[in-house]
Enzyme design. Sequence first.
Site, PDB file in Angstrom:
ATOM      1  N   LYS A 107     103.762   7.744  -8.087  1.00  0.00           N
ATOM      2  CA  LYS A 107     105.024   7.016  -7.873  1.00  0.00           C
ATOM      3  C   LYS A 107     106.064   8.006  -7.401  1.00  0.00           C
ATOM      4  O   LYS A 107     105.980   9.203  -7.690  1.00  0.00           O
ATOM      5  CB  LYS A 107     105.482   6.377  -9.183  1.00  0.00           C
TER       6      LYS A 107
HETATM    7  P1  NAD Z   1     113.749  -5.282  -5.350  1.00  0.00           P
HETATM    8  O1  NAD Z   1     114.627  -4.115  -5.186  1.00  0.00           O
HETATM    9  O2  NAD Z   1     113.262  -5.988  -4.143  1.00  0.00           O
HETATM   10  O3  NAD Z   1     114.432  -6.360  -6.314  1.00  0.00           O
HETATM   11  C1  NAD Z   1     114.896  -6.069  -7.607  1.00  0.00           C
HETATM   12  C2  NAD Z   1     115.652  -7.293  -8.117  1.00  0.00           C
HETATM   13  O4  NAD Z   1     116.039  -7.057  -9.474  1.00  0.00           O
HETATM   14  C3  NAD Z   1     116.932  -7.582  -7.351  1.00  0.00           C
HETATM   15  O5  NAD Z   1     117.116  -8.987  -7.256  1.00  0.00           O
HETATM   16  C4  NAD Z   1     118.011  -6.972  -8.242  1.00  0.00           C
HETATM   17  O6  NAD Z   1     119.287  -7.582  -8.059  1.00  0.00           O
HETATM   18  C5  NAD Z   1     117.439  -7.275  -9.606  1.00  0.00           C
HETATM   19  N1  NAD Z   1     117.956  -6.399 -10.642  1.00  0.00           N
HETATM   20  C6  NAD Z   1     118.197  -5.072 -10.559  1.00  0.00           C
HETATM   21  N2  NAD Z   1     118.701  -4.615 -11.724  1.00  0.00           N
HETATM   22  C7  NAD Z   1     118.759  -5.675 -12.538  1.00  0.00           C
HETATM   23  C8  NAD Z   1     119.204  -5.855 -13.866  1.00  0.00           C
HETATM   24  N3  NAD Z   1     119.684  -4.818 -14.568  1.00  0.00           N
HETATM   25  N4  NAD Z   1     119.134  -7.086 -14.404  1.00  0.00           N
HETATM   26  C9  NAD Z   1     118.661  -8.120 -13.682  1.00  0.00           C
HETATM   27  N5  NAD Z   1     118.234  -8.032 -12.426  1.00  0.00           N
HETATM   28  C10 NAD Z   1     118.291  -6.810 -11.864  1.00  0.00           C
HETATM   29  O7  NAD Z   1     112.502  -4.767  -6.231  1.00  0.00           O
HETATM   30  P2  NAD Z   1     111.033  -5.365  -6.305  1.00  0.00           P
HETATM   31  O8  NAD Z   1     110.211  -4.674  -5.279  1.00  0.00           O
HETATM   32  O9  NAD Z   1     111.090  -6.839  -6.351  1.00  0.00           O
HETATM   33  O10 NAD Z   1     110.567  -4.809  -7.734  1.00  0.00           O
HETATM   34  C11 NAD Z   1     110.869  -5.468  -8.944  1.00  0.00           C
HETATM   35  C12 NAD Z   1     109.919  -4.994 -10.031  1.00  0.00           C
HETATM   36  O11 NAD Z   1     108.567  -5.248  -9.625  1.00  0.00           O
HETATM   37  C13 NAD Z   1     109.965  -3.489 -10.328  1.00  0.00           C
HETATM   38  O12 NAD Z   1     109.653  -3.290 -11.690  1.00  0.00           O
HETATM   39  C14 NAD Z   1     108.846  -2.944  -9.464  1.00  0.00           C
HETATM   40  O13 NAD Z   1     108.368  -1.695  -9.928  1.00  0.00           O
HETATM   41  C15 NAD Z   1     107.822  -4.037  -9.638  1.00  0.00           C
HETATM   42  N6  NAD Z   1     106.790  -4.080  -8.602  1.00  0.00           N
HETATM   43  C16 NAD Z   1     107.108  -4.171  -7.271  1.00  0.00           C
HETATM   44  C17 NAD Z   1     106.093  -4.242  -6.336  1.00  0.00           C
HETATM   45  C18 NAD Z   1     106.368  -4.416  -4.866  1.00  0.00           C
HETATM   46  O14 NAD Z   1     105.395  -4.593  -4.107  1.00  0.00           O
HETATM   47  N7  NAD Z   1     107.588  -4.407  -4.404  1.00  0.00           N
HETATM   48  C19 NAD Z   1     104.749  -4.195  -6.740  1.00  0.00           C
HETATM   49  C20 NAD Z   1     104.460  -4.116  -8.097  1.00  0.00           C
HETATM   50  C21 NAD Z   1     105.494  -4.078  -9.011  1.00  0.00           C
END
Ligand code: NAD
Length: 421
Positions: A107
């Site tokens: 990561k």
């Molecule tokens: P992103 O940046 O696209 O979206 C994050 C979202 O969370 C946004 O809507 C933001 O406003 C919201 N957010 C941020 N801080 C917050 C808080 N304190 N309270 C409530 N909402 C909050 O990110 P993403 O890619 O959707 O990732 C989200 C989660 O999923 C993370 O834990 C990431 O590690 C995990 N994840 C992502 C992927 C991927 O392919 N993008 C894959 C596996 C896991």
Amino acid sequence: MNKNTYNPYENMLAVLDEAASRLGLKEADYITLRYPEREMIVSIPVRMDNGEMKVFEGYRVQHNSARGPYKGGIRFHQNSDLDEVKALAAWMSFKCAIVNIPYGGAKGGIKVDPSKLSRDELIRLTRRYTTRILPIIGPDQDIPAPDVNTNGEVMGWIMDTYSMLKGHCVPGVVTGKPIAIGGALGRSEATGRGVMLNTCNILKVLGRDIKNTSVVVQGMGNVGSIAASLCAQAGMKILGVSDVSGGIYSENGLNIPEILAYLKEKRGNVLADYQALGITHISNSQLLELKCDILIPAALENQINKDNAHNIQASIIVEGANGPTSIEADEILQKKGITVVPDILANAGGVIVSYFEWVQNIQSVSWSEEHVNAQLKEILDTAFFDLWNLAQEKQVPLRTGAYLIAVKRVVEAKKLRGIWP
Ligand code: NAD
């Protein structure tokens, strides 16, 4: 939330140690998994638009490569730190193992609030970070992907920087790229699609009807927005959603396509400013405690913790985010009889389709979206039902079961390869 006492890496170690003990492993069999193979901290000087110079801190942690090249996303967030990136890297090793794709875990992150940077500053930051981690990434070595606050465009800048410095085009160095430069059809929806598929599978084994299921989603980014959208398309009612600015709720169900269109309309649009008939604005803490069938945390770590776990009213949690539930909360949820589909399986759709993207890149072929989605479903269904059967047989929660499978696979690979020299 509890940032001072919560350490994601210690959470990961506790779950790993429990799985190792249940598997009857001796310390020597799995001790290497307690330590990342490599941790890199880099400084990233960036010339800001006003001529000032700022230095940001970045990380790349490579946890384990026993099963294949390192794989894992890059996050831009003001709270990113080494412990967070170490935990996220280890979770990637176990995620790739439970869905049985030939990767290890890694990561990356930069401690930065990207909303405070202009697009040009963001490009310079990304390119300089890429040059710093360049010696340890590559299509056979370590393949980054998007995570919180990074996306296909950022992956394109990384791919270009790497390619320029190598002197030839290397699409396989990152996944989650735009389609025009070697991205896979279906990749940007894959994590959310995987969350939806896991949600349907858990409803199926529990004998529940999809059409009578209510859902609440925290986070409207890549994962949460697609998960909400696909769960709604599958016939579930989405009662509440949130982003960093707060949440919205409607007992009759929210209009997800309309909400997503509003959020996409322009940079800076947030749910706190969204208006529609019949919706109520609520806080993120209220959102997590709403009465619903399924809660999908899809934002950040430690959102469900010892302070609010007692108040969770959902009967099932499907972890779209990585590490959204602390160890203490997990115990409370278990006592309350809440079923948790753990992150390492629930959000594995992204890395599975990243794997398909990498396979297409190194073979110079391209798959149709139907093929991608069908292969994704096959891998996730196999992993889900194998896990469900094991958890039933051993009478353990799904998270414990998932680690029993994943740790066993990584340990077996390590054992077969041995310790060099
Ligand atoms: P992103 O940046 O696209 O979206 C994050 C979202 O969370 C946004 O809507 C933001 O406003 C919201 N957010 C941020 N801080 C917050 C808080 N304190 N309270 C409530 N909402 C909050 O990110 P993403 O890619 O959707 O990732 C989200 C989660 O999923 C993370 O834990 C990431 O590690 C995990 N994840 C992502 C992927 C991927 O392919 N993008 C894959 C596996 C896991």
